[in-house]
Design a protein around this motif. Structure first.
Motif, mmCIF file in Angstrom:
data_model
loop_
_atom_site.group_PDB
_atom_site.id
_atom_site.type_symbol
_atom_site.label_atom_id
_atom_site.label_comp_id
_atom_site.label_asym_id
_atom_site.label_seq_id
_atom_site.Cartn_x
_atom_site.Cartn_y
_atom_site.Cartn_z
ATOM 1 N N ARG A 112 0.787 -1.213 0.250
ATOM 2 C CA ARG A 112 -0.048 -0.003 0.250
ATOM 3 C C ARG A 112 0.810 1.323 -0.099
ATOM 4 N NH1 ARG A 112 -4.460 -0.596 4.243
ATOM 5 N NH2 ARG A 112 -5.038 -2.384 2.839
ATOM 6 N N SER A 113 0.640 2.123 -0.758
ATOM 7 C CA SER A 113 1.450 3.297 -1.052
ATOM 8 C C SER A 113 0.695 4.615 -0.907
ATOM 9 C CB SER A 113 2.240 3.306 -2.426
ATOM 10 O OG SER A 113 2.922 4.409 -2.655
ATOM 11 N N THR A 114 1.083 5.673 -0.218
ATOM 12 C CA THR A 114 0.384 6.912 -0.322
ATOM 13 C C THR A 114 0.516 7.625 -1.509
ATOM 14 O OG1 THR A 114 2.451 8.109 0.322
ATOM 15 C CG2 THR A 114 1.168 7.577 2.127
ATOM 16 N N GLY A 123 6.444 6.317 2.158
ATOM 17 C CA GLY A 123 5.340 6.506 1.751
ATOM 18 C C GLY A 123 4.715 5.080 1.276
ATOM 19 N N TRP A 124 5.377 4.044 1.606
ATOM 20 C CA TRP A 124 4.643 2.631 1.327
ATOM 21 C C TRP A 124 5.107 1.737 2.329
ATOM 22 C CZ3 TRP A 124 8.405 -1.015 0.907
ATOM 23 C CH2 TRP A 124 9.828 -0.665 0.677
ATOM 24 N N ALA A 150 -1.310 1.259 10.214
ATOM 25 C CA ALA A 150 -1.676 2.648 10.012
ATOM 26 C C ALA A 150 -2.153 3.251 11.549
ATOM 27 C CB ALA A 150 -2.584 3.054 9.079
ATOM 28 N N THR A 195 5.937 2.150 11.478
ATOM 29 C CA THR A 195 6.441 2.522 10.209
ATOM 30 C C THR A 195 7.275 1.669 9.261
ATOM 31 O OG1 THR A 195 8.113 3.910 11.097
ATOM 32 C CG2 THR A 195 6.175 5.043 10.710
#
Length: 364
Positions: free
Chosen positions: A150-152, A212-213, A242, A247
């Protein structure tokens, strides 16, 4: 292929030669575009197509007879016309080839995505699903691990294709299957495949850069239902990470099994949070500073110095907050018999979004 087969080579040579006999205009351009598309369908490479057209042009020139009245200028003009025609035909044929190749790739991606969706949801009939699975080298009776990235940032279809190709090259085409699904990058891998999560992370790093992922790997489960179970574990691990602020780039669902246990009895975890941590809401500044202190303390295995450094506080300030927590709640993280209860309450608070809202009102 490096060389076209004899049949394909003969067909291509005949088609290329015929093109040179078609009068200039839309029909010739259309025929050249169609030839390129047919070459793509036949599995010929671009160099085969271009080589066939150039060879046809060379043959056309070699058999052309020069008239007795031809001058150097006339011959030059005919040569220039042939070169121009060949250039036009090559451009049109390449356009047809590219369009057909793109259409085939799009169709393949749609079929692949539909197969993965059916595979992970179990909506298709097992017999038909097993037949489709053979196409991708997947044995439904075997154990598989599902990894979810999953990535921002935006995960594109092109990136998914590159990662799928790289994983297949590294582990074997029958051992991995990667595709985009609902915005996530989902990879189905054979159970027990070593290094798959690390390689997946390496490829994402190359595509998206650092940060970011995040990747989560479900546990290995056998059979069709095991695929759905592994997918759920991976997605839940990302959801929990999340909420908890984890992280780490790669998560293993097996390492986070405590969190589904905590949330299985929502009333019990809500009662634990409000009973143990509720008194902190009466402190000056509210409960959040104390909850943050406990969170960082537990993340640093109870080390006061590391906690103070990470929070940009003095060790004395950290000690003061812990003493206040003890006074208000009756629990102290330094007491072995109280540490687990306090830690479980802190984790529950983070999962429930407490104290920003009522524990029962935040989706877990």
């Amino acid at each position: 292929m490096s060389e076209p087969s004899a049949v394909l080579g003969s067909w291509l040579a005949a088609e290329c030669a015929a093109l040179l006999g078609v009068p200039a205009g839309e029909r010739r351009s259309h025929d050249a575009t169609r030839l390129g598309a047919r070459a793509a369908d036949a599995g010929l490479q671009v160099r085969d197509l271009v080589g066939g057209l150039l060879q046809a042009a060379a043959t056309h020139w070699s058999v052309a007879t020069a008239g007795p009245a031809d001058t150097a200028d006339t011959v030059h003009a005919r040569a220039a016309a042939l070169l121009s025609t060949t250039d036009t035909l090559v451009a049109a044929a390449l356009d047809g080839y590219a369009r057909q190749a793109h259409a085939e790739l799009t169709r393949h991606d749609r079929e692949r995505t539909a197969f993965v969706n059916d595979l992970l949801t179990g909506r298709a009939k097992p017999g038909a699903l097993a037949e489709r699975a053979q196409r991708y080298g997947i044995r439904l009776s075997a154990s598989h691990v599902v990894l979810v990235a999953r990535s921002t940032g935006l995960l594109t279809q092109d990136a998914a294709q590159r990662i799928d190709t790289a994983l297949a090259a590294r582990f074997g085409a029958g051992n991995t299957l990667t595709t985009l699904r609902e915005g996530d990058l989902v990879c189905i891998s054979a159970g027990g495949l070593r290094g798959i999560a690390a390689e997946f992370a390496h490829l994402l790093l190359a595509e998206l850069g650092p940060g970011g992922w995040q990747i989560a790997a479900g546990r290995a489960h056998p059979g069709l239902h095991g695929l759905a179970a592994s997918l759920d574990e991976a997605r839940n691990a990302l959801d929990h990470a999340a909420k908890l602020g984890f992280t780490a780039p790669v998560l293993n669902a097996a390492d986070l099994l405590v969190f589904p246990v905590l949330l299985r009895d929502r009333d019990a975890i809500t009662d634990l949070v409000t009973t143990v941590l509720g008194p902190l809401t009466t402190a000056r500044g509210g409960a959040q500073p104390y909850l943050d202190t406990l969170t960082v303390l537990f993340d640093n295995q109870g080390n006061h110095t590391a906690t103070a450094r990470e929070m940009h506080l003095s060790v004395r300030a950290v000690t003061y907050r812990l003493d206040r927590i003890h006074i208000l709640t009756g629990y102290h993280p330094g007491e072995p018999t109280q540490r687990f209860t306090l830690h479980a309450a802190v984790l529950g608070a983070r999962l429930l979004g407490w104290p920003d809202g009522e524990p029962g009102s935040t989706d877990a």
